[in-house]
Design a protein around this motif. Structure first.
Motif, short mmCIF file in Angstrom:
data_model
loop_
_atom_site.label_atom_id
_atom_site.label_comp_id
_atom_site.label_asym_id
_atom_site.label_seq_id
_atom_site.Cartn_x
_atom_site.Cartn_y
_atom_site.Cartn_z
N UNK A 1 0.40 -10.17 -5.79
CA UNK A 1 -0.86 -9.55 -6.22
C UNK A 1 -1.26 -8.44 -5.25
N UNK A 2 -1.23 -8.73 -3.95
CA UNK A 2 -1.60 -7.73 -2.95
C UNK A 2 -0.58 -6.60 -2.85
N UNK A 3 0.65 -6.88 -3.23
CA UNK A 3 1.66 -5.83 -3.24
C UNK A 3 1.29 -4.72 -4.24
N UNK A 4 0.64 -5.09 -5.32
CA UNK A 4 0.18 -4.08 -6.28
C UNK A 4 -0.94 -3.23 -5.69
N UNK A 5 -1.75 -3.80 -4.82
CA UNK A 5 -2.77 -3.01 -4.13
C UNK A 5 -2.09 -2.01 -3.18
N UNK A 6 -1.07 -2.45 -2.47
CA UNK A 6 -0.32 -1.52 -1.62
C UNK A 6 0.33 -0.44 -2.46
N UNK A 7 0.81 -0.79 -3.65
CA UNK A 7 1.39 0.20 -4.55
C UNK A 7 0.34 1.24 -4.92
N UNK A 8 -0.87 0.79 -5.18
CA UNK A 8 -1.96 1.71 -5.51
C UNK A 8 -2.25 2.65 -4.34
#
Length: 180
Positions: A52-59
């Motif tokens: 889930x937090x990896x998608x925030x890093x992607x953003x």
């Protein structure tokens, strides 16, 4: 002749090559083994949160990054610095080479910091993505579902607003923002 090869092959452990369901799984390291339902569920929750937090890093590392948008406002879309340099320096004599060198330095300082920050975040994001991939390669169905659901929910929370933006909004000029 062939007797020496056979015992060493028998001592090798085989890797799971098909999906299975069960609470006993080795995730990433031989020390991260789940043997109880509590350990298994805790590991699945941890993997879900990391995905889930990896998608925030992607953003944060994408072209729609809030870091880039903030940097674009402070630098200006055309690379001019946003605020006229005369008001920053209080100087009217900017036609000399000295003024131009100072102008260039002021314009480039902030984008370089943002560029290095985004590069460091990209390194972390890709490293975490590969670790999640290796966790999925344990071929445990629960691990697979936890990681995929974490990615999907993270995408929904952090990335779907990108597709809702109006087409009339000004696109980010990355060359002006990321120039070092």
């Amino acid at each position: 002749m062939g007797g020496g090869i056979m015992p060493s092959m028998q001592m090798m452990t085989m890797m799971q090559m098909s999906f299975y369901w069960g609470k006993q799984v080795t995730i990433l390291f031989s020390e991260w083994k789940t043997t109880t339902v509590g350990n298994y569920i805790g590991s699945l929750i941890a993997l879900f949160i990391v995905a889930f937090l990896n998608q925030y890093l992607d953003r944060l590392t994408s072209s729609s990054s809030p870091l880039l948008l903030r940097s674009q406002r402070s630098v200006g879309a055309d690379g001019s610095g946003g605020v006229p340099l005369e008001s920053k320096l209080g100087s009217k004599n900017l036609g000399t080479n000295e003024g131009n060198d100072l102008s260039t330095m002021l314009q480039q300082r902030r984008p370089c910091v943002v560029t290095f920050l985004i590069t460091a975040l990209f390194f972390v994001r890709v490293s975490v993505s590969y670790l999640l991939m290796l966790a999925v390669m344990s071929f445990n169905g629960g691990v697979f579902l936890a990681v995929m659901l974490g990615f999907a929910l993270g995408f929904f929370v952090f990335r779907t607003d990108i597709y809702r933006r109006k087409e009339s909004s000004t696109p980010i000029q990355l060359s002006a923002v990321l120039h070092c």
